[in-house]
Scaffold this active site. Structure first.
Site, mmCIF file in Angstrom:
data_model
loop_
_atom_site.group_PDB
_atom_site.id
_atom_site.type_symbol
_atom_site.label_atom_id
_atom_site.label_comp_id
_atom_site.label_asym_id
_atom_site.label_seq_id
_atom_site.Cartn_x
_atom_site.Cartn_y
_atom_site.Cartn_z
ATOM 1 N N TYR A 1 0.816 -1.218 0.000
ATOM 2 C CA TYR A 1 0.000 0.000 0.000
ATOM 3 C C TYR A 1 0.849 1.267 0.000
ATOM 4 C CZ TYR A 1 -4.060 -2.910 0.282
ATOM 5 O OH TYR A 1 -5.016 -3.842 -0.030
ATOM 6 N N GLN B 1 -15.452 2.939 -5.797
ATOM 7 C CA GLN B 1 -14.764 1.748 -5.301
ATOM 8 C C GLN B 1 -13.257 1.973 -5.260
ATOM 9 O OE1 GLN B 1 -16.956 -0.604 -8.469
ATOM 10 N NE2 GLN B 1 -16.863 -2.153 -6.853
ATOM 11 N N VAL C 1 -9.602 3.684 -4.300
ATOM 12 C CA VAL C 1 -9.013 4.178 -3.056
ATOM 13 C C VAL C 1 -8.080 5.361 -3.302
ATOM 14 C CG1 VAL C 1 -9.267 1.986 -1.842
ATOM 15 C CG2 VAL C 1 -7.189 2.401 -3.190
ATOM 16 N N HIS D 1 -14.641 1.700 -0.352
ATOM 17 C CA HIS D 1 -13.573 0.735 -0.089
ATOM 18 C C HIS D 1 -12.386 1.363 0.631
ATOM 19 C CE1 HIS D 1 -15.091 -2.125 -3.486
ATOM 20 N NE2 HIS D 1 -15.786 -2.224 -2.373
ATOM 21 N N CYS E 1 -8.931 1.086 18.090
ATOM 22 C CA CYS E 1 -9.963 2.044 18.501
ATOM 23 C C CYS E 1 -10.726 2.660 17.335
ATOM 24 C CB CYS E 1 -9.355 3.147 19.364
ATOM 25 S SG CYS E 1 -8.336 4.336 18.458
ATOM 26 N N CYS F 1 -1.092 4.481 16.885
ATOM 27 C CA CYS F 1 -2.272 5.309 16.681
ATOM 28 C C CYS F 1 -2.098 6.612 17.463
ATOM 29 C CB CYS F 1 -3.519 4.562 17.176
ATOM 30 S SG CYS F 1 -5.000 5.595 17.317
ATOM 31 N N GLY G 1 -16.800 2.293 -15.419
ATOM 32 C CA GLY G 1 -15.554 1.556 -15.286
ATOM 33 C C GLY G 1 -15.555 0.465 -14.244
ATOM 34 N N THR G 2 -16.709 -0.181 -14.043
ATOM 35 C CA THR G 2 -16.778 -1.273 -13.078
ATOM 36 C C THR G 2 -17.024 -2.599 -13.807
ATOM 37 O OG1 THR G 2 -19.157 -1.109 -12.688
ATOM 38 C CG2 THR G 2 -17.735 0.295 -11.372
ATOM 39 N N ASN H 1 -18.359 1.957 -20.063
ATOM 40 C CA ASN H 1 -17.342 0.932 -19.899
ATOM 41 C C ASN H 1 -16.653 0.662 -21.235
ATOM 42 O OD1 ASN H 1 -15.959 -0.819 -18.164
ATOM 43 N ND2 ASN H 1 -17.854 -1.676 -17.331
#
Length: 230
Positions: free
Chosen positions: A53, A88, A90, A106, A117, A133, A172-173, A198
């Protein structure tokens, strides 16, 4: 027409250079889904997941919105009614283009989440296993991403928007992943007109009133012009 609800998927971000879920040679192709996109994968190898990520976050930070993103931002700005984008994706390309009402079902690369938490905060460009955190100080930071097996965010609010939509658009899905693949049926039940954009019809393409084939950066500006001219 007072309300437009728009679902966007990986196809619109792909035109800005961000690899889709199934792109050959992309970040996803180098890893198994089970290893980088599940809670179990994170538990097994948090370093691998964090690095994955981090790479996606760096890539997204350099990406620029395309004409499709900009067309949707223009629609939100100039439409005499409400425009809601449910994505959808990120990345933050919708926001970079100027869209303000964006729901990230998402999660978001720019956000970090505490597994203890549930506190959220802006993610640094590089996260590492054991990051603390800032709220509870536990070493349980993770990417604020909805992994397979986890519940997408804001579903109650999304279904409320679908119930009130006059027009629903999917961009675009693939139609492979639920609950998003069921949004068109939900919108139709509420009486909305439906349109899909699409490269090729999705698995749920038969449920749309209109299908427009082509790249989002070409088809969306024309569609927005049509809507705003009415």
């Amino acid at each position: 027409m007072r309300k437009i609800v728009i679902l966007t998927g990986a196809g619109i971000s792909a035109e800005s250079g961000l690899g889709t879920f199934r792109a050959e040679g992309g970040l996803w192709a180098q890893h198994r889904i089970e290893d980088v996109a599940t809670p179990e994968g994170f538990a097994r190898d948090p370093k691998l997941v964090m690095e994955f990520y981090n790479a996606r976050r760096a890539q997204a930070a350099e990406a620029a919105p395309n004409e499709g993103h900009r067309a949707l931002a223009r629609l939100e700005q100039d439409f005499d009614g409400e425009v809601v984008v449910v994505t959808q994706n990120v990345d933050d390309l919708h926001e970079k283009a100027g869209s303000r009402k964006v729901m990230h079902m998402h999660g978001a690369l720019k956000s970090a989440l505490c597994a203890t938490c549930d506190h959220r905060w802006p993610a640094p460009l590089v996260m590492a296993p054991g990051d603390a955190c800032p709220a509870c100080e536990r070493p349980t930071a993770r990417p604020d991403i909805v992994w397979f097996g986890e519940m997408p965010y804001d579903m109650d609010e999304i279904f409320e928007h679908l119930a009130g939509a006059d027009l629903f658009a999917s961009i675009g899905t693939s139609g492979n992943v639920y609950p998003a693949a069921g949004f068109v049926a939900e919108a139709r039940r509420s009486g909305a007109r439906t349109v899909e954009f699409n490269i090729e019809p999705s698995l749920v393409g038969s449920q749309f009133d209109d299908i427009r084939i082509g790249s989002a950066s070409q088809t969306l500006p024309r569609w927005v012009e049509e809507l705003l001219a009415r």
